[in-house]
Enzyme design. Structure first.
Site, PDB file in Angstrom:
ATOM      1  N   SER A  26      39.481  41.207  37.949  1.00 41.36           N
ATOM      2  CA  SER A  26      39.224  39.757  37.911  1.00 41.36           C
ATOM      3  C   SER A  26      39.522  39.129  39.262  1.00 41.36           C
ATOM      4  CB  SER A  26      40.088  39.087  36.847  1.00 41.36           C
ATOM      5  OG  SER A  26      39.834  37.694  36.864  1.00 41.36           O
ATOM      6  N   GLU A  67      39.779  32.163  29.777  1.00 44.18           N
ATOM      7  CA  GLU A  67      39.188  31.397  30.892  1.00 44.18           C
ATOM      8  C   GLU A  67      38.178  30.365  30.351  1.00 44.18           C
ATOM      9  OE1 GLU A  67      37.690  34.007  34.065  1.00 44.18           O
ATOM     10  OE2 GLU A  67      35.854  32.833  34.013  1.00 44.18           O
ATOM     11  N   LYS A  90      40.718  42.547  29.778  1.00 44.62           N
ATOM     12  CA  LYS A  90      39.885  41.776  30.717  1.00 44.62           C
ATOM     13  C   LYS A  90      38.943  40.837  29.933  1.00 44.62           C
ATOM     14  CE  LYS A  90      37.636  40.636  34.575  1.00 44.62           C
ATOM     15  NZ  LYS A  90      36.385  40.034  34.267  1.00 44.62           N
ATOM     16  N   ASN A 106      32.270  44.959  34.334  1.00 47.38           N
ATOM     17  CA  ASN A 106      32.674  44.214  33.132  1.00 47.38           C
ATOM     18  C   ASN A 106      32.120  44.881  31.888  1.00 47.38           C
ATOM     19  OD1 ASN A 106      34.365  42.146  33.833  1.00 47.38           O
ATOM     20  ND2 ASN A 106      32.719  40.700  34.268  1.00 47.38           N
ATOM     21  N   HIS A 126      40.942  37.985  28.775  1.00 48.64           N
ATOM     22  CA  HIS A 126      41.179  37.128  29.945  1.00 48.64           C
ATOM     23  C   HIS A 126      40.003  36.165  30.109  1.00 48.64           C
ATOM     24  CE1 HIS A 126      40.217  36.132  34.123  1.00 48.64           C
ATOM     25  NE2 HIS A 126      41.517  36.087  34.358  1.00 48.64           N
ATOM     26  N   ASN A 127      38.787  36.696  30.040  1.00 44.66           N
ATOM     27  CA  ASN A 127      37.614  35.844  30.239  1.00 44.66           C
ATOM     28  C   ASN A 127      37.456  34.842  29.093  1.00 44.66           C
ATOM     29  OD1 ASN A 127      37.327  37.609  32.361  1.00 44.66           O
ATOM     30  ND2 ASN A 127      35.118  37.745  32.180  1.00 44.66           N
ATOM     31  N   GLY A 179      36.670  37.656  41.068  1.00 49.58           N
ATOM     32  CA  GLY A 179      35.390  37.442  41.726  1.00 49.58           C
ATOM     33  C   GLY A 179      35.361  38.075  43.109  1.00 49.58           C
ATOM     34  N   VAL A 196      28.115  42.694  45.374  1.00 49.27           N
ATOM     35  CA  VAL A 196      29.139  41.704  45.740  1.00 49.27           C
ATOM     36  C   VAL A 196      30.551  42.270  45.548  1.00 49.27           C
ATOM     37  CG1 VAL A 196      30.063  39.434  45.142  1.00 49.27           C
ATOM     38  CG2 VAL A 196      27.594  39.810  45.091  1.00 49.27           C
ATOM     39  N   LEU A 246      27.486  48.983  45.869  1.00 47.32           N
ATOM     40  CA  LEU A 246      28.040  48.149  46.953  1.00 47.32           C
ATOM     41  C   LEU A 246      27.436  46.748  46.916  1.00 47.32           C
ATOM     42  CD1 LEU A 246      28.019  50.886  49.746  1.00 47.32           C
ATOM     43  CD2 LEU A 246      29.940  50.203  48.266  1.00 47.32           C
TER      44      LEU A 246
HETATM   45  P1  NAP Z   1      25.667  42.990  42.136  1.00 45.96           P
HETATM   46  O1  NAP Z   1      26.068  42.268  43.363  1.00 45.96           O
HETATM   47  O2  NAP Z   1      24.461  42.530  41.393  1.00 45.96           O
HETATM   48  O3  NAP Z   1      25.471  44.529  42.518  1.00 45.96           O
HETATM   49  C1  NAP Z   1      25.050  45.431  41.554  1.00 45.96           C
HETATM   50  C2  NAP Z   1      25.176  46.861  42.087  1.00 45.96           C
HETATM   51  O4  NAP Z   1      24.843  47.750  41.024  1.00 45.96           O
HETATM   52  C3  NAP Z   1      24.234  47.159  43.243  1.00 45.96           C
HETATM   53  O5  NAP Z   1      24.930  47.951  44.147  1.00 45.96           O
HETATM   54  C4  NAP Z   1      23.111  47.949  42.566  1.00 45.96           C
HETATM   55  O6  NAP Z   1      22.478  48.863  43.403  1.00 45.96           O
HETATM   56  C5  NAP Z   1      23.883  48.702  41.524  1.00 45.96           C
HETATM   57  N1  NAP Z   1      23.038  49.161  40.402  1.00 45.96           N
HETATM   58  C6  NAP Z   1      22.447  48.406  39.471  1.00 45.96           C
HETATM   59  N2  NAP Z   1      21.789  49.181  38.593  1.00 45.96           N
HETATM   60  C7  NAP Z   1      21.976  50.454  38.984  1.00 45.96           C
HETATM   61  C8  NAP Z   1      21.551  51.697  38.476  1.00 45.96           C
HETATM   62  N3  NAP Z   1      20.817  51.803  37.376  1.00 45.96           N
HETATM   63  N4  NAP Z   1      21.920  52.820  39.148  1.00 45.96           N
HETATM   64  C9  NAP Z   1      22.675  52.727  40.256  1.00 45.96           C
HETATM   65  N5  NAP Z   1      23.120  51.569  40.776  1.00 45.96           N
HETATM   66  C10 NAP Z   1      22.777  50.446  40.146  1.00 45.96           C
HETATM   67  O7  NAP Z   1      26.845  43.043  41.056  1.00 45.96           O
HETATM   68  P2  NAP Z   1      28.389  42.605  41.211  1.00 45.96           P
HETATM   69  O8  NAP Z   1      28.520  41.132  41.105  1.00 45.96           O
HETATM   70  O9  NAP Z   1      28.984  43.305  42.367  1.00 45.96           O
HETATM   71  O10 NAP Z   1      29.010  43.202  39.851  1.00 45.96           O
HETATM   72  C11 NAP Z   1      29.301  44.570  39.704  1.00 45.96           C
HETATM   73  C12 NAP Z   1      30.126  44.722  38.430  1.00 45.96           C
HETATM   74  O11 NAP Z   1      31.340  43.976  38.559  1.00 45.96           O
HETATM   75  C13 NAP Z   1      29.432  44.167  37.185  1.00 45.96           C
HETATM   76  O12 NAP Z   1      29.770  44.966  36.070  1.00 45.96           O
HETATM   77  C14 NAP Z   1      30.043  42.796  37.043  1.00 45.96           C
HETATM   78  O13 NAP Z   1      30.000  42.310  35.711  1.00 45.96           O
HETATM   79  C15 NAP Z   1      31.459  43.060  37.494  1.00 45.96           C
HETATM   80  N6  NAP Z   1      32.206  41.883  37.968  1.00 45.96           N
HETATM   81  C16 NAP Z   1      31.610  40.960  38.757  1.00 45.96           C
HETATM   82  C17 NAP Z   1      32.360  39.857  39.186  1.00 45.96           C
HETATM   83  C18 NAP Z   1      31.746  38.813  40.104  1.00 45.96           C
HETATM   84  O14 NAP Z   1      32.405  37.777  40.312  1.00 45.96           O
HETATM   85  N7  NAP Z   1      30.559  39.037  40.630  1.00 45.96           N
HETATM   86  C19 NAP Z   1      33.694  39.729  38.810  1.00 45.96           C
HETATM   87  C20 NAP Z   1      34.285  40.722  38.044  1.00 45.96           C
HETATM   88  C21 NAP Z   1      33.529  41.800  37.618  1.00 45.96           C
HETATM   89  P3  NAP Z   1      21.152  48.489  44.231  1.00 45.96           P
HETATM   90  O15 NAP Z   1      21.622  47.860  45.516  1.00 45.96           O
HETATM   91  O16 NAP Z   1      20.476  49.779  44.441  1.00 45.96           O
HETATM   92  O17 NAP Z   1      20.347  47.542  43.388  1.00 45.96           O
END
Ligand code: NAP
Length: 489
Positions: free
Chosen positions: A140, A201, A194, A114, A197-198, A142, A24, A22
């Site tokens: 995609s 981008e 995906k 990702n 796509h990036n 964000g 971003v 949970l």
């Molecule tokens: P984030 O805000 O850093 O959150 C990471 C989440 O992963 C947290 O809930 C964290 O839990 C959990 N986590 C990390 N390591 C773990 C582990 N070993 N076991 C269990 N839980 C774990 O990341 P985010 O930006 O939401 O991104 C999540 C995914 O979406 C990534 O793969 C990212 O590349 C992709 N994505 C992101 C965006 C963007 O714009 N941010 C866009 C598209 C795709 P804790 O709270 O316990 O640390």
């Protein structure tokens, strides 16, 4: 919350989908599902994030908070649909291992992170052995997209999309009432698309940045004036999210100095790696995504502080400043060059998808890819409608240059496109993506390429053989004994 054994019929198995991770993205996607009427089980490694979500947004819809993995799985209706939103790599593997052990044949694990498509292929094969569906879904858009409607690119089995598709489609962005989600193809196809796509981008952003630099350095315009140019362009065929936000960034002033924001920002571009993956994969596939590659290297070059410090101030080209009338004419040329280069960059991405489909046995609807990129994602742009139309009219289209309207536009751009790249070279302004796109176009249209000479060189030093233009077969020349006839290998 009562811990319920996951494999026993649970009275509280009410959730149509579960989201674990949970951060971003996960938090916002969970809220999006809930806002669209789904009951959503929510779970996070550190429970405080689950508590925060419930406290701040719990009244937005039906959430089932879970403290433990067992509670989380037990809360899911069968077949279970469990979405993972954590960092790609080992974290994703760890979470899959934890939950796969608690699930039953027919259940579905969706990775919305990702992930690298090769990891998705590996995971899909392993989970299939256990009777589980594994769906690598590119997401995609964000943070904002995850909440209000992303573009979703799911892979995995068609069977899993039959169940998940309506859910993805309801939470995805909509353009003209059409959802920005479609089944891309089996196993890792979604994460592959995906990734591309990036990559596109990266190219689009670099092309826009080069256009800005030319307008500033050659045209002599201020950032605020260039913001107006981009606003104007956004009304036309270049209309897109990236052009729109570029205008906003350029118009922004730094609160502390009162100067242009763009002048206060360090000129070293970061990256998280999906552009690099695109280029690495393109090299393996032999797909010439040169504009994407140059855009990725441009970020790397900008961040090579030592190298730039060593060479800064070395001589380059100069030419006199332009008059206002000349600058206006130049601006129109840059629009043509930007548009033509952008068509080439997108075309390279689509060709890479075609190459991968052949390599990995995916059946990918190229028109549908354009369709779901029209909304929700970072490269959403008005001309994707036309790319979709081109692939709808001819699903086997090898290149957008084969489509009548694109071909005419690229034809019309010839003089300005070349003039812009030449102006940049004369003045010593780097335009790696513009140059790569133009060279790619010239490579495709050439009657003969110097590759023939390369083949001669390769045959000379390595007996690598060559083909002939006048007859079929494979040939080798005895370079050290010129009198001997050529041989057929
Ligand atoms: P984030 O805000 O850093 O959150 C990471 C989440 O992963 C947290 O809930 C964290 O839990 C959990 N986590 C990390 N390591 C773990 C582990 N070993 N076991 C269990 N839980 C774990 O990341 P985010 O930006 O939401 O991104 C999540 C995914 O979406 C990534 O793969 C990212 O590349 C992709 N994505 C992101 C965006 C963007 O714009 N941010 C866009 C598209 C795709 P804790 O709270 O316990 O640390």
């Amino acid at each position: 919350m009562n811990a319920t054994a996951p494999n026993s019929p649970a009275a509280d198995a009410t959730a149509q989908i579960g989201v674990t991770g949970l951060g971003v993205m996960g938090r916002n996607l969970a809220r999006n599902f809930a806002r669209n009427g789904y009951t959503v089980a929510v779970h996070n490694r550190s429970p405080h994030r689950t508590h925060e979500l419930m406290k701040e947004y719990g009244d937005e819809g039906a959430f089932v908070p879970a403290e433990t993995a067992q509670e989380f799985v037990a809360a899911l209706e069968r077949p279970r649909r469990l979405m993972i939103m954590v960092q790609a790599g080992p974290a994703t593997d760890a979470v899959i291992d934890e939950f796969a052990a608690l699930m039953e044949p027919g259940d579905m694990i969706i990775d919305g992170g990702n992930a690298h498509f090769a990891d998705t292929r590996r995971r899909e094969a392993a989970l299939r052995e256990q009777g589980l569906h594994f769906v690598g879904a590119g997401v995609s858009g964000g943070e904002e997209g995850a909440l209000n409607g992303p573009s979703i690119m799911p892979g995995g089995s068609a069977e899993s999309y039959a169940v998940l598709g309506p859910m993805f489609e309801s939470v995805s962005a909509k353009v003209d009432g059409e959802p920005c989600s479609t089944h891309i193809g089996t196993d890792g196809a979604g994460h592959f698309v995906k990734m591309v796509h990036n990559g596109i981008e990266y190219a689009d952003m670099q092309l826009i940045a080069e256009a800005y630099d030319l307008l500033r350095q050659v045209g002599g315009y201020s950032p605020a004036e260039i913001a107006d140019v981009f606003r104007r362009w956004n009304e036309g065929r270049l209309g897109s999210y990236l052009i729109e936000i570029t205008a906003e960034v350029l118009a922004h002033t730094d609160a502390e100095t009162g100067g242009a924001f763009v002048d206060i920002v360090t000129d070293a571009a970061g990256q998280k790696g999906t552009g690099r993956w695109t280029v690495q994969t393109a090299l393996e596939l032999g797909s010439p995504v040169t504009a994407i590659a140059q855009a990725t290297f441009a970020r790397a070059s900008s961040s090579q502080a030592d190298l730039r410090a060593a060479y800064r101030g070395l001589p380059g080209g100069t030419t006199p400043p332009l008059s206002r009338t000349e600058a206006e004419r130049f601006t129109a040329q840059v629009e043509q060059a930007l548009y033509a280069s952008k068509v080439i960059a997108y075309d390279q991405g689509w060709k890479m998808i075609q190459d991968a489909a052949t390599e990995y046995g995916w059946s990918i609807d190229l028109a549908a890819v354009a369709g779901i990129w029209r909304g929700g994602c970072i490269i959403r742009a008005s001309f994707l409608d036309r790319i979709r139309a081109a692939y709808t009219a001819d699903p086997g289209l090898v290149s957008l240059l084969g489509e009548e309207t694109f071909a005419r536009e690229i034809g019309d751009a010839q003089v300005p496109w070349r003039e812009v790249v030449a102006s940049a070279a004369r003045r010593g302004i780097p335009v790696p993506a513009f140059s790569a796109a133009l060279s790619h176009y010239d490579t495709l249209r050439a009657e003969r390429l110097p590759a023939a000479l390369l083949q001669g060189q390769r045959d000379f030093f390595g007996a690598h053989t060559y083909g002939r233009t006048d007859r079929s077969g494979t040939f080798h020349t005895h370079w050290s004994r010129p009198g001997r006839p050529e041989t057929t290998a």
